[in-house]
Design a protein around this motif. Sequence first.
Motif, PDB file in Angstrom:
ATOM      1  N   VAL A 215       0.854  -1.194   0.000  1.00 15.37           N
ATOM      2  CA  VAL A 215       0.000   0.000   0.000  1.00 15.37           C
ATOM      3  C   VAL A 215       0.887   1.240   0.000  1.00 15.37           C
ATOM      4  O   VAL A 215       1.493   1.587   1.008  1.00 15.37           O
ATOM      5  CB  VAL A 215      -0.952   0.018   1.215  1.00 15.37           C
ATOM      6  N   LYS A 216       0.940   1.875  -1.154  1.00 13.57           N
ATOM      7  CA  LYS A 216       1.684   3.129  -1.291  1.00 13.57           C
ATOM      8  C   LYS A 216       0.753   4.325  -1.427  1.00 13.57           C
ATOM      9  O   LYS A 216       1.038   5.411  -0.919  1.00 13.57           O
ATOM     10  CB  LYS A 216       2.600   3.052  -2.519  1.00 13.57           C
ATOM     11  N   ALA A 217      -0.384   4.146  -2.125  1.00 15.57           N
ATOM     12  CA  ALA A 217      -1.309   5.240  -2.424  1.00 15.57           C
ATOM     13  C   ALA A 217      -2.178   5.538  -1.204  1.00 15.57           C
ATOM     14  O   ALA A 217      -2.947   4.684  -0.748  1.00 15.57           O
ATOM     15  CB  ALA A 217      -2.180   4.890  -3.622  1.00 15.57           C
ATOM     16  N   LEU A 218      -2.063   6.757  -0.685  1.00 14.26           N
ATOM     17  CA  LEU A 218      -2.846   7.207   0.459  1.00 14.26           C
ATOM     18  C   LEU A 218      -3.364   8.607   0.173  1.00 14.26           C
ATOM     19  O   LEU A 218      -2.635   9.445  -0.362  1.00 14.26           O
ATOM     20  CB  LEU A 218      -1.993   7.246   1.741  1.00 14.26           C
ATOM     21  N   ALA A 219      -4.623   8.891   0.535  1.00 10.38           N
ATOM     22  CA  ALA A 219      -5.176  10.235   0.305  1.00 10.38           C
ATOM     23  C   ALA A 219      -6.280  10.509   1.311  1.00 10.38           C
ATOM     24  O   ALA A 219      -7.278   9.775   1.366  1.00 10.38           O
ATOM     25  CB  ALA A 219      -5.707  10.363  -1.124  1.00 10.38           C
ATOM     26  N   TRP A 220      -6.112  11.577   2.101  1.00 12.67           N
ATOM     27  CA  TRP A 220      -7.140  12.019   3.035  1.00 12.67           C
ATOM     28  C   TRP A 220      -8.160  12.870   2.299  1.00 12.67           C
ATOM     29  O   TRP A 220      -7.805  13.746   1.516  1.00 12.67           O
ATOM     30  CB  TRP A 220      -6.517  12.831   4.173  1.00 12.67           C
ATOM     31  N   CYS A 221      -9.436  12.642   2.593  1.00 14.04           N
ATOM     32  CA  CYS A 221     -10.503  13.374   1.933  1.00 14.04           C
ATOM     33  C   CYS A 221     -10.530  14.823   2.430  1.00 14.04           C
ATOM     34  O   CYS A 221     -10.541  15.063   3.639  1.00 14.04           O
ATOM     35  CB  CYS A 221     -11.844  12.690   2.197  1.00 14.04           C
ATOM     36  N   PRO A 222     -10.574  15.811   1.515  1.00 16.52           N
ATOM     37  CA  PRO A 222     -10.571  17.212   1.942  1.00 16.52           C
ATOM     38  C   PRO A 222     -11.925  17.721   2.410  1.00 16.52           C
ATOM     39  O   PRO A 222     -11.997  18.759   3.066  1.00 16.52           O
ATOM     40  CB  PRO A 222     -10.123  17.952   0.675  1.00 16.52           C
ATOM     41  N   PHE A 223     -13.022  17.028   2.085  1.00 18.97           N
ATOM     42  CA  PHE A 223     -14.350  17.530   2.427  1.00 18.97           C
ATOM     43  C   PHE A 223     -15.061  16.687   3.478  1.00 18.97           C
ATOM     44  O   PHE A 223     -16.160  17.038   3.912  1.00 18.97           O
ATOM     45  CB  PHE A 223     -15.233  17.626   1.178  1.00 18.97           C
ATOM     46  N   GLN A 224     -14.472  15.577   3.893  1.00 15.74           N
ATOM     47  CA  GLN A 224     -15.089  14.736   4.917  1.00 15.74           C
ATOM     48  C   GLN A 224     -14.014  14.258   5.878  1.00 15.74           C
ATOM     49  O   GLN A 224     -13.139  13.469   5.506  1.00 15.74           O
ATOM     50  CB  GLN A 224     -15.815  13.546   4.281  1.00 15.74           C
ATOM     51  N   ALA A 225     -14.073  14.753   7.090  1.00 18.26           N
ATOM     52  CA  ALA A 225     -13.051  14.419   8.076  1.00 18.26           C
ATOM     53  C   ALA A 225     -13.061  12.920   8.370  1.00 18.26           C
ATOM     54  O   ALA A 225     -14.109  12.271   8.342  1.00 18.26           O
ATOM     55  CB  ALA A 225     -13.288  15.214   9.358  1.00 18.26           C
ATOM     56  N   ASN A 226     -11.870  12.401   8.623  1.00 22.50           N
ATOM     57  CA  ASN A 226     -11.684  11.001   8.995  1.00 22.50           C
ATOM     58  C   ASN A 226     -12.038  10.015   7.888  1.00 22.50           C
ATOM     59  O   ASN A 226     -12.315   8.845   8.160  1.00 22.50           O
ATOM     60  CB  ASN A 226     -12.486  10.648  10.265  1.00 22.50           C
ATOM     61  N   LEU A 227     -12.033  10.485   6.636  1.00 22.23           N
ATOM     62  CA  LEU A 227     -12.213   9.579   5.493  1.00 22.23           C
ATOM     63  C   LEU A 227     -10.876   9.446   4.767  1.00 22.23           C
ATOM     64  O   LEU A 227     -10.307  10.439   4.312  1.00 22.23           O
ATOM     65  CB  LEU A 227     -13.280  10.108   4.541  1.00 22.23           C
ATOM     66  N   LEU A 228     -10.394   8.232   4.675  1.00 25.22           N
ATOM     67  CA  LEU A 228      -9.101   7.950   4.046  1.00 25.22           C
ATOM     68  C   LEU A 228      -9.292   6.980   2.896  1.00 25.22           C
ATOM     69  O   LEU A 228     -10.003   5.979   3.017  1.00 25.22           O
ATOM     70  CB  LEU A 228      -8.139   7.336   5.078  1.00 25.22           C
ATOM     71  N   ALA A 229      -8.647   7.286   1.763  1.00 25.68           N
ATOM     72  CA  ALA A 229      -8.642   6.382   0.611  1.00 25.68           C
ATOM     73  C   ALA A 229      -7.254   5.754   0.500  1.00 25.68           C
ATOM     74  O   ALA A 229      -6.242   6.438   0.632  1.00 25.68           O
ATOM     75  CB  ALA A 229      -8.988   7.131  -0.666  1.00 25.68           C
ATOM     76  N   THR A 230      -7.220   4.441   0.248  1.00 20.77           N
ATOM     77  CA  THR A 230      -5.952   3.728   0.100  1.00 20.77           C
ATOM     78  C   THR A 230      -6.011   2.857  -1.151  1.00 20.77           C
ATOM     79  O   THR A 230      -7.078   2.377  -1.539  1.00 20.77           O
ATOM     80  CB  THR A 230      -5.674   2.846   1.331  1.00 20.77           C
ATOM     81  N   GLY A 231      -4.858   2.661  -1.769  1.00 21.21           N
ATOM     82  CA  GLY A 231      -4.784   1.842  -2.976  1.00 21.21           C
ATOM     83  C   GLY A 231      -3.742   0.762  -2.854  1.00 21.21           C
ATOM     84  O   GLY A 231      -2.639   0.995  -2.351  1.00 21.21           O
ATOM     85  N   GLY A 232      -4.082  -0.441  -3.337  1.00 22.49           N
ATOM     86  CA  GLY A 232      -3.177  -1.579  -3.242  1.00 22.49           C
ATOM     87  C   GLY A 232      -2.395  -1.819  -4.516  1.00 22.49           C
ATOM     88  O   GLY A 232      -2.771  -1.365  -5.601  1.00 22.49           O
ATOM     89  N   GLY A 233      -1.310  -2.538  -4.405  1.00 25.46           N
ATOM     90  CA  GLY A 233      -0.416  -2.821  -5.523  1.00 25.46           C
ATOM     91  C   GLY A 233      -0.970  -3.864  -6.479  1.00 25.46           C
ATOM     92  O   GLY A 233      -2.173  -4.159  -6.500  1.00 25.46           O
ATOM     93  N   GLY A 234      -0.049  -4.444  -7.281  1.00 24.87           N
ATOM     94  CA  GLY A 234      -0.448  -5.331  -8.366  1.00 24.87           C
ATOM     95  C   GLY A 234      -1.212  -6.562  -7.938  1.00 24.87           C
ATOM     96  O   GLY A 234      -2.050  -7.071  -8.683  1.00 24.87           O
ATOM     97  N   GLY A 235      -0.979  -7.079  -6.752  1.00 19.73           N
ATOM     98  CA  GLY A 235      -1.688  -8.247  -6.283  1.00 19.73           C
ATOM     99  C   GLY A 235      -3.008  -7.942  -5.620  1.00 19.73           C
ATOM    100  O   GLY A 235      -3.744  -8.861  -5.235  1.00 19.73           O
TER     101      GLY A 235
END
Length: 457
Positions: free
Chosen positions: A317-337
């Motif tokens: 898991v390298k991709a991380l992004a905190w949501c700017p309009f909703q507190a405590n919402l985090l998006a994460t992205g997984g690798g090739g597998g």
Amino acid sequence: MDAGMNTSTHLKAQARCPLQEHFLPRKSSKENLDRFIPNRSAMDFDYAHYALTEGRNVKDQATAAVSSPSREAYRKQLAETMNLNHTRILAFRNKPQAPVELLPTDHSASLHQQPRSVKPRRYIPQTSERTLDAPDIVDDFYLNLLDWGSANVLAIALGHTVYLWDASSGSTSELVTIDEEKGPVTSINWAPDGRHVAIGLNNSEVQLWDSASNRQLRTLKGGHQSRVGSMAWNNHILTTGGMDGQIVNNDVRIRSHVVETYSGHTQEVCGLKWSGSGQQLASGGNDNVVHIWDRSVASSNSTTQYLHRLEEHTSAVKALAWCPFQANLLATGGGGGDRTIKFWNTHTGACLNSVDTGSQVCSLLWSKNERELLSSHGFTQNQLTLWKYPSMVKMAELTGHTSRVLYMAQSPDGCTVASAAGDETLRFWNVFGTPETAKKAAPKASHEPFSHVNRIR
């Protein structure tokens, strides 16, 4: 339509266009009156026959006869009731029916409210608006070699050298070339002031540079045992993640810069992001784990315990992004597998949604102006995908890179995204549109980690 169609033929074709209302020209109000055609469905043929034959005789007889006022009133009332007071035989249009009010006035008024205006769909260019060469960029999924500062200057690491590209003027300059024994550069991150930049190195060191004077301010040592592949600023705190699995908070204002250490990952830390409030830190690692750390429970005396340990991903898991309009919402992205984007409530640690993207997720960026999320991918399309949140409907897929899109950075105004890939190109995409009100970035005194430069050694 064929390109060689005759003009007169085209005009005739337009004149014959079906379902188009066509009006005859009229020079004056008295012309073309013969174009009116009686509406037979609106005429009473029985009464018309009566009026033409017996009706007029009866009327004349009634007029000739001497009658009292009451009898005349009775006759008029009877004619109105029996619909015998027509003055025309031919009808040219239907009289509209009177509306029937089925509901009280206060309720029916709400049913006739004008519909809300629908926001027009934004045009999203499918090609990059600018492409720059990026020779010798390291094709490594676990590194972070691109960042766009608040002063509108983009920093990119190409091999051992860090270059600065001024988006306002389009000029390029070289900041520093790292020695062979220390390099290559493994991560880069702008301080919030947009002037100072941190450079993580392959030999575990971190250098701090002043981009305005092209001067090195200090070197942070001792925090890690191997390369520093990820970094994130939180005011005067620079958080670094290493291949050793350690996360270190460095206070750049003091000599003994290591103030906190987070231990929880068993392999390389390849993603770090502080929340907008600066209270929570998200970390992603090659051990397929995401950790949420809270500063309120941080301790300088011992290793800090994570708040949540999220183990649903099945790849790094390298991709991380905190949501700017909703507190405590985090998006994460997984690798090739793994190939999924997951959304988390960082208060509870619950996974809110998981979307299979079909390819390696290398980076994530939220729009600052709309409820949209941009992801960059690897094999097979090497594309950037724009998603509508929370439906996660694909709005656009941007292609052009011929190798996995490892790095993305967002302009200060939130409109333009820069992407760098293993194909050694840097592309700029106008993917997030234009903000409704352009606001000039005001300098923030609290975001000056180097306000006392003489204290940095």
